[in-house]
Design an enzyme around this catalytic site. Structure first.
Site, PDB file in Angstrom:
ATOM      1  N   ASP A 107       1.701  -5.375  10.683  1.00 53.27           N
ATOM      2  CA  ASP A 107       2.600  -5.143   9.554  1.00 53.27           C
ATOM      3  C   ASP A 107       2.522  -3.689   9.111  1.00 53.27           C
ATOM      4  OD1 ASP A 107       3.230  -7.810   9.577  1.00 53.27           O
ATOM      5  OD2 ASP A 107       1.784  -8.349   8.019  1.00 53.27           O
ATOM      6  N   VAL A 108       3.554  -3.251   8.417  1.00 49.33           N
ATOM      7  CA  VAL A 108       3.589  -1.868   7.949  1.00 49.33           C
ATOM      8  C   VAL A 108       2.401  -1.570   7.030  1.00 49.33           C
ATOM      9  CG1 VAL A 108       5.069  -2.411   5.960  1.00 49.33           C
ATOM     10  CG2 VAL A 108       5.107  -0.099   6.939  1.00 49.33           C
TER      11      VAL A 108
END
Length: 300
Positions: A107-108
């Site tokens: 995920d970012v």
């Protein structure tokens, strides 16, 4: 002798098998002048085109390479971003044949170990659920976590996409003067946001998450955020053995010269700092709003 079309494309270094399956479904691939469909098989004489461009199929198999990348928070696991944000592919080295394929995603807002390879078959097997390659994460959770909750997370929780569980949970020390607590958790698969969703199912908030291991490969503790190092032949073959692929005999890495000594670490940090400054500058430029000229007013 024929092979599945998506496997042939992946072996040419165009991406993972899953990516190639999407390309086929999107109608981007043709075989001998006809739009391909998922399940097609091809032989060595087939003319394959991707987005209208003829695929020049490599006769000689390129050396299997694997990179270890220490992903910072804020980078996207995408090749390009329409908004100009930083991606995990921005700083990877150039490659002569094929391209780098990310082994899974983060995920970012997740940092840590991300593997890249130029071998589509290796990437596909490392990501495939049936191979059950173990991932380990260090996770910081806000608040007290009772033992009963840990037992539930190890036993299994029903999520939107099926049952999930941690194969192990090891408590670590609490943050000083805070309510945060660290755990090391392991999973045998890599579904989207699975670690966060498991904790959230117990009404617990994850305040930080980083991957520290993928299969037998552990993140080098001294590797700076945003930096990469290529794995030596021994570790490449550890990964290949894990997913029942034959050993490689060649490597582009001299393990004796691959140690993170002070000089190399300093060079890495300078390179990362320069790249980050350039990336921030480009992003700021894109965000600037042009100022419209003031309309002229008539006098009189």
């Amino acid at each position: 002798m024929t092979e599945k079309l998506q496997k042939v494309l992946a072996n040419q270094g165009l991406g993972s098998r899953r990516e190639m399956e999407k390309w086929i479904e999107q109608g981007r691939v043709s075989v001998d002048g006809h739009i391909a469909t998922l399940g097609d098989r091809v032989d060595n004489s087939a003319q394959i085109r991707v987005d209208g461009h003829l695929l020049s199929r490599q006769v000689e198999k390129s050396v299997c390479r694997v990179l270890m990348y220490n992903k910072p928070e804020g980078e996207l696991c995408a090749r390009k971003d329409p908004e100009g944000r930083a991606t995990v592919f921005d700083r990877l080295p150039a490659i002569r044949n094929g391209r780098w394929i990310a082994v899974g995603r983060l995920d970012v807002n997740t940092s840590g170990l991300l593997l890249f390879t130029n071998d589509g078959e290796l990437a596909n097997r490392l990501m495939h659920p049936k191979c059950e390659v173990e991932r380990e994460y260090a996770v910081r959770v806000f608040g007290e976590v009772p033992n009963q909750t840990l037992n539930i997370l190890k036993k299994g929780v029903k999520l939107d996409d099926g049952e999930a569980r941690f194969t192990s949970i090891k408590p670590r020390t609490k943050d000083d003067e805070s309510m945060n607590q660290w755990f090391n958790v392991t999973l045998a698969e890599g579904r989207n946001r699975e670690v966060r969703r498991l904790w959230e199912s117990q009404n617990l908030q994850v305040s930080r998450l980083l991957r520290v291991r993928y299969g037998p490969i552990e993140l080098q503790k001294r590797l700076p955020l945003g930096a990469w190092v290529e794995l030596p032949l021994e570790q490449v073959n550890e990964l290949r053995k894990l997913v029942q692929l034959p050993d490689e005999s060649d490597s582009m890495v001299d393990s004796r010269q691959n140690k993170l000594d002070h000089t190399r670490l300093s060079r890495m940090r300078r390179s990362v700092k320069k790249h980050r400054a350039r990336s921030d500058s480009r992003h700021d430029t894109r965000q600037e709003t042009p100022v419209s000229p003031r309309p002229k007013t008539r006098r009189g």
